[in-house]
Write an enzyme that holds these catalytic residues in place. Sequence first.
Site, short mmCIF file in Angstrom:
data_model
loop_
_atom_site.label_atom_id
_atom_site.label_comp_id
_atom_site.label_asym_id
_atom_site.label_seq_id
_atom_site.Cartn_x
_atom_site.Cartn_y
_atom_site.Cartn_z
N CYS A 115 47.42 10.05 -2.23
CA CYS A 115 47.41 10.20 -0.76
C CYS A 115 46.22 11.00 -0.24
O CYS A 115 45.91 10.96 0.95
CB CYS A 115 48.71 10.84 -0.30
SG CYS A 115 50.15 9.93 -0.87
N HIS A 240 48.34 13.61 6.94
CA HIS A 240 48.87 12.50 6.14
C HIS A 240 50.33 12.29 6.56
O HIS A 240 51.12 13.22 6.63
CB HIS A 240 48.78 12.86 4.65
CG HIS A 240 49.56 11.95 3.78
ND1 HIS A 240 49.51 10.57 3.91
CD2 HIS A 240 50.43 12.21 2.76
CE1 HIS A 240 50.31 10.03 3.00
NE2 HIS A 240 50.88 10.99 2.30
N ASN A 270 55.00 5.89 4.85
CA ASN A 270 53.91 6.57 4.15
C ASN A 270 53.01 5.52 3.50
O ASN A 270 53.44 4.85 2.55
CB ASN A 270 54.53 7.51 3.10
CG ASN A 270 53.49 8.25 2.28
OD1 ASN A 270 52.31 7.91 2.29
ND2 ASN A 270 53.94 9.25 1.53
O1 UT7 Z 1 52.69 11.31 -0.02
C1 UT7 Z 1 53.55 12.22 -0.63
C2 UT7 Z 1 54.80 11.48 -1.04
N1 UT7 Z 1 56.07 12.05 -0.96
C3 UT7 Z 1 56.57 12.88 -0.02
O2 UT7 Z 1 55.96 13.38 0.86
C4 UT7 Z 1 58.05 13.15 -0.16
C5 UT7 Z 1 58.46 14.56 0.24
N2 UT7 Z 1 59.89 14.69 0.23
C6 UT7 Z 1 60.68 14.17 1.20
O3 UT7 Z 1 60.18 13.59 2.16
C7 UT7 Z 1 62.16 14.40 1.11
O4 UT7 Z 1 62.46 15.23 0.01
C8 UT7 Z 1 62.98 13.06 0.99
C9 UT7 Z 1 62.92 12.29 2.31
C10 UT7 Z 1 62.45 12.22 -0.14
C11 UT7 Z 1 64.44 13.40 0.73
O5 UT7 Z 1 64.95 14.21 1.77
P1 UT7 Z 1 65.77 15.52 1.42
O6 UT7 Z 1 66.20 16.10 2.71
O7 UT7 Z 1 64.91 16.37 0.53
O8 UT7 Z 1 67.02 14.93 0.67
P2 UT7 Z 1 67.51 15.23 -0.82
O9 UT7 Z 1 66.57 14.60 -1.80
O10 UT7 Z 1 67.82 16.68 -0.96
O11 UT7 Z 1 68.86 14.41 -0.85
C12 UT7 Z 1 69.97 14.77 -0.04
C13 UT7 Z 1 71.07 13.74 -0.25
C14 UT7 Z 1 71.35 13.46 -1.73
O12 UT7 Z 1 72.74 13.25 -1.86
P3 UT7 Z 1 73.71 14.39 -2.44
O13 UT7 Z 1 73.17 14.65 -3.82
O14 UT7 Z 1 73.54 15.55 -1.51
O15 UT7 Z 1 75.03 13.74 -2.40
C15 UT7 Z 1 70.63 12.16 -2.01
O16 UT7 Z 1 71.22 11.41 -3.03
O17 UT7 Z 1 70.66 12.49 0.31
C16 UT7 Z 1 70.80 11.46 -0.68
N3 UT7 Z 1 69.79 10.43 -0.44
C17 UT7 Z 1 69.97 9.42 0.42
N4 UT7 Z 1 71.01 9.09 1.22
C18 UT7 Z 1 70.88 8.01 1.99
C19 UT7 Z 1 68.54 10.33 -0.99
N5 UT7 Z 1 67.93 9.25 -0.49
C20 UT7 Z 1 68.79 8.67 0.38
C21 UT7 Z 1 68.71 7.54 1.21
N6 UT7 Z 1 69.77 7.23 1.99
N7 UT7 Z 1 67.62 6.75 1.27
#
Ligand code: UT7
Length: 313
Positions: A115, A240, A270
């Site tokens: 990125c 970004h 993204n």
């Molecule tokens: O260019 C750089 C590339 N990457 C990034 O910039 C990514 C940076 N990170 C993020 O944007 C965030 O961490 C995410 C959007 C990927 C995830 O958001 P979060 O608020 O950190 O969620 P989390 O990973 O802590 O997950 C919370 C819950 C989990 O369930 P449990 O374990 O609490 O029951 C996940 O399994 O949300 C669940 N979850 C989803 N639920 C519905 C994860 N993905 C999804 C989804 N739909 N797509």
Amino acid sequence: MKGKGIRIVATGRALPKKVITNDDLSKMVDTNDEWIVTRTGIKSRYQCEEETCVSLAIEAAQKAVKKAGIDKNEIGAVIVATSTSEHLFPAVACMIQQKMEIPEEIVAFDIYAACSGFLFSLQTAQGLLYSMEKPYVLVVASEKLSRIIDYTDRSTCILFGDGAAAAIIEKSKGTYIQKSWCRGNMDALSCVGVGMGEGYVKMDGSKVFRFATGALAQAVKETLEEAQKTIDDIDYIVCHQANERIIRHVQKKYPGNEHKFYMNIDRYGNTSSASIPIALDEMKEQEILKPGMQVLCVGFGAGLTWSGALIEV
Ligand code: UT7
């Protein structure tokens, strides 16, 4: 970099025809529109069908050259930021040279910097411009991320989109300050190469999130300090586009200047290296950016890498 500035003369972008909405994704994995919008700000993204990383790159490059109104004989280098080309070689940059019939006496290569690819290419372009005869560098960022996304993994497949954008860069007497960083790390965000197993993005979302908020804040602060400017002196900040919440985290550190943080992640997701130049092209098209404005571009990504570039458009 005093006396060795660069500016963006013109930009162009290319996008696949197909749009994937959050509702489309909810038919593929256990997710929903509300979760995706709340956690990321993304509503839809583009996905290649017929298009390739190369075809998008060529289309974006052609548009940028046309808008700049320059003679392609005056391009001394073609640099393509990509991590998703269909070929390890030849470089996408070489395919652009062929298709656009740019004279052979140039350097043409791809940069693998995920990125941060567009900003690292910009820094590379600056060095080249001051060491070559010809006045322009064509910088392109093109990504077909759908090629390396596991559409059964809901934590990654909702984030990414395909797209490309290009910029014509020339020397300038105006402000140009860039600071870049690298902190080698394999755990947070990676994707293996050809022949090395399942070639899909593997990401520890919360690790990347924590890194990204710190990296963006540092890049904004230290690039401004290096330029001996404050946020009041600049017109826009183009981050970004990885997650709206990451950008808001930095935005709230600059009360009164919130409007300077451009966001279009809702419509693109993204697009990795392409996200910053796509935003710049959209802003130029809508005349949000006017000639002579100062824009602070800030990026971060796998590597880990991050960069801030204060540049005139
Ligand atoms: O260019 C750089 C590339 N990457 C990034 O910039 C990514 C940076 N990170 C993020 O944007 C965030 O961490 C995410 C959007 C990927 C995830 O958001 P979060 O608020 O950190 O969620 P989390 O990973 O802590 O997950 C919370 C819950 C989990 O369930 P449990 O374990 O609490 O029951 C996940 O399994 O949300 C669940 N979850 C989803 N639920 C519905 C994860 N993905 C999804 C989804 N739909 N797509």
